[in-house]
Design a protein around this motif. Sequence first.
Motif, PDB file in Angstrom:
ATOM      1  N   LYS A  64       0.820  -1.214   0.000  1.00  0.00           N
ATOM      2  CA  LYS A  64       0.000   0.000   0.000  1.00  0.00           C
ATOM      3  C   LYS A  64       0.852   1.262   0.000  1.00  0.00           C
ATOM      4  O   LYS A  64       0.532   2.239  -0.678  1.00  0.00           O
ATOM      5  CB  LYS A  64      -0.935  -0.023   1.225  1.00  0.00           C
ATOM      6  N   GLU A  65       1.959   1.249   0.726  1.00  0.00           N
ATOM      7  CA  GLU A  65       2.831   2.417   0.780  1.00  0.00           C
ATOM      8  C   GLU A  65       3.554   2.658  -0.540  1.00  0.00           C
ATOM      9  O   GLU A  65       3.895   3.791  -0.853  1.00  0.00           O
ATOM     10  CB  GLU A  65       3.856   2.263   1.913  1.00  0.00           C
ATOM     11  N   ILE A  66       3.761   1.599  -1.310  1.00  0.00           N
ATOM     12  CA  ILE A  66       4.445   1.742  -2.597  1.00  0.00           C
ATOM     13  C   ILE A  66       3.481   2.138  -3.706  1.00  0.00           C
ATOM     14  O   ILE A  66       3.771   3.031  -4.496  1.00  0.00           O
ATOM     15  CB  ILE A  66       5.184   0.440  -2.976  1.00  0.00           C
ATOM     16  N   ILE A  67       2.330   1.487  -3.782  1.00  0.00           N
ATOM     17  CA  ILE A  67       1.430   1.756  -4.910  1.00  0.00           C
ATOM     18  C   ILE A  67       0.359   2.791  -4.608  1.00  0.00           C
ATOM     19  O   ILE A  67      -0.306   3.256  -5.524  1.00  0.00           O
ATOM     20  CB  ILE A  67       0.786   0.458  -5.445  1.00  0.00           C
ATOM     21  N   GLY A  68       0.206   3.168  -3.357  1.00  0.00           N
ATOM     22  CA  GLY A  68      -0.832   4.124  -2.982  1.00  0.00           C
ATOM     23  C   GLY A  68      -0.377   5.570  -3.072  1.00  0.00           C
ATOM     24  O   GLY A  68       0.790   5.868  -3.294  1.00  0.00           O
ATOM     25  N   ALA A  69      -1.316   6.456  -2.882  1.00  0.00           N
ATOM     26  CA  ALA A  69      -1.034   7.890  -2.953  1.00  0.00           C
ATOM     27  C   ALA A  69      -0.292   8.390  -1.719  1.00  0.00           C
ATOM     28  O   ALA A  69       0.376   9.426  -1.760  1.00  0.00           O
ATOM     29  CB  ALA A  69      -2.338   8.668  -3.121  1.00  0.00           C
ATOM     30  N   PHE A  70      -0.423   7.683  -0.603  1.00  0.00           N
ATOM     31  CA  PHE A  70       0.230   8.114   0.627  1.00  0.00           C
ATOM     32  C   PHE A  70       1.196   7.025   1.074  1.00  0.00           C
ATOM     33  O   PHE A  70       0.850   5.846   1.007  1.00  0.00           O
ATOM     34  CB  PHE A  70      -0.809   8.363   1.728  1.00  0.00           C
ATOM     35  N   PRO A  71       2.368   7.341   1.507  1.00  0.00           N
ATOM     36  CA  PRO A  71       2.973   8.665   1.631  1.00  0.00           C
ATOM     37  C   PRO A  71       3.433   9.193   0.269  1.00  0.00           C
ATOM     38  O   PRO A  71       3.599   8.422  -0.666  1.00  0.00           O
ATOM     39  CB  PRO A  71       4.169   8.433   2.548  1.00  0.00           C
ATOM     40  N   PRO A  72       3.662  10.503   0.191  1.00  0.00           N
ATOM     41  CA  PRO A  72       4.152  11.089  -1.056  1.00  0.00           C
ATOM     42  C   PRO A  72       5.522  10.521  -1.435  1.00  0.00           C
ATOM     43  O   PRO A  72       6.234   9.970  -0.607  1.00  0.00           O
ATOM     44  CB  PRO A  72       4.261  12.584  -0.754  1.00  0.00           C
ATOM     45  N   THR A  73       5.895  10.702  -2.686  1.00  0.00           N
ATOM     46  CA  THR A  73       7.138  10.134  -3.209  1.00  0.00           C
ATOM     47  C   THR A  73       8.356  10.534  -2.385  1.00  0.00           C
ATOM     48  O   THR A  73       9.202   9.693  -2.075  1.00  0.00           O
ATOM     49  CB  THR A  73       7.331  10.552  -4.679  1.00  0.00           C
ATOM     50  N   ILE A  74       8.473  11.791  -2.014  1.00  0.00           N
ATOM     51  CA  ILE A  74       9.650  12.250  -1.261  1.00  0.00           C
ATOM     52  C   ILE A  74       9.759  11.516   0.079  1.00  0.00           C
ATOM     53  O   ILE A  74      10.851  11.127   0.497  1.00  0.00           O
ATOM     54  CB  ILE A  74       9.649  13.788  -1.078  1.00  0.00           C
ATOM     55  N   ASP A  75       8.627  11.294   0.738  1.00  0.00           N
ATOM     56  CA  ASP A  75       8.635  10.557   2.006  1.00  0.00           C
ATOM     57  C   ASP A  75       8.937   9.078   1.779  1.00  0.00           C
ATOM     58  O   ASP A  75       9.615   8.442   2.585  1.00  0.00           O
ATOM     59  CB  ASP A  75       7.304  10.721   2.728  1.00  0.00           C
ATOM     60  N   THR A  76       8.434   8.542   0.687  1.00  0.00           N
ATOM     61  CA  THR A  76       8.689   7.140   0.365  1.00  0.00           C
ATOM     62  C   THR A  76      10.173   6.912   0.127  1.00  0.00           C
ATOM     63  O   THR A  76      10.725   5.902   0.550  1.00  0.00           O
ATOM     64  CB  THR A  76       7.868   6.702  -0.865  1.00  0.00           C
ATOM     65  N   LYS A  77      10.818   7.852  -0.531  1.00  0.00           N
ATOM     66  CA  LYS A  77      12.260   7.725  -0.770  1.00  0.00           C
ATOM     67  C   LYS A  77      13.009   7.650   0.562  1.00  0.00           C
ATOM     68  O   LYS A  77      13.906   6.820   0.732  1.00  0.00           O
ATOM     69  CB  LYS A  77      12.781   8.879  -1.612  1.00  0.00           C
ATOM     70  N   LYS A  78      12.640   8.490   1.512  1.00  0.00           N
ATOM     71  CA  LYS A  78      13.280   8.456   2.829  1.00  0.00           C
ATOM     72  C   LYS A  78      13.006   7.126   3.532  1.00  0.00           C
ATOM     73  O   LYS A  78      13.907   6.548   4.148  1.00  0.00           O
ATOM     74  CB  LYS A  78      12.771   9.610   3.687  1.00  0.00           C
ATOM     75  N   LEU A  79      11.764   6.656   3.447  1.00  0.00           N
ATOM     76  CA  LEU A  79      11.410   5.366   4.056  1.00  0.00           C
ATOM     77  C   LEU A  79      12.234   4.228   3.448  1.00  0.00           C
ATOM     78  O   LEU A  79      12.761   3.381   4.168  1.00  0.00           O
ATOM     79  CB  LEU A  79       9.919   5.061   3.842  1.00  0.00           C
ATOM     80  N   LEU A  80      12.319   4.225   2.123  1.00  0.00           N
ATOM     81  CA  LEU A  80      13.082   3.182   1.440  1.00  0.00           C
ATOM     82  C   LEU A  80      14.560   3.234   1.813  1.00  0.00           C
ATOM     83  O   LEU A  80      15.177   2.192   2.054  1.00  0.00           O
ATOM     84  CB  LEU A  80      12.914   3.295  -0.077  1.00  0.00           C
TER      85      LEU A  80
END
Length: 98
Positions: free
Chosen positions: A15-31
């Motif tokens: 869900k975190e990868i294919i969904g709208a939340f979190p935004p891309t910039i936050d996803t990069k930090k999470l990854l």
Amino acid sequence: MTDLNLKVFGKITTKEIIGAFPPTIDTKKLLENEYQNLINQLEFQTKNDLKKLLEQQQSANKQINSRPGAMALAHDKIRLFTEYNQKYMQIITEKLYS
């Protein structure tokens, strides 16, 4: 049907990868954070554990990258996931065959 709560990269879910939340910039930090944690944990894995882990990551990669009707998905986040997952699988493979 896809399990959106399936963990595909450490603690990160589909869900975190294919969904709208979190935004891309936050996803990069999470990854990035999760990647570092996962790399640190590899030191303590047996060869058998590494094989299983590699299979899990290959399966996760297929799950994220095989979305029918994927026009509305967060392609930036999917690319980021693929990039980090590929790096992670490469390190697992190197440790497995070293």
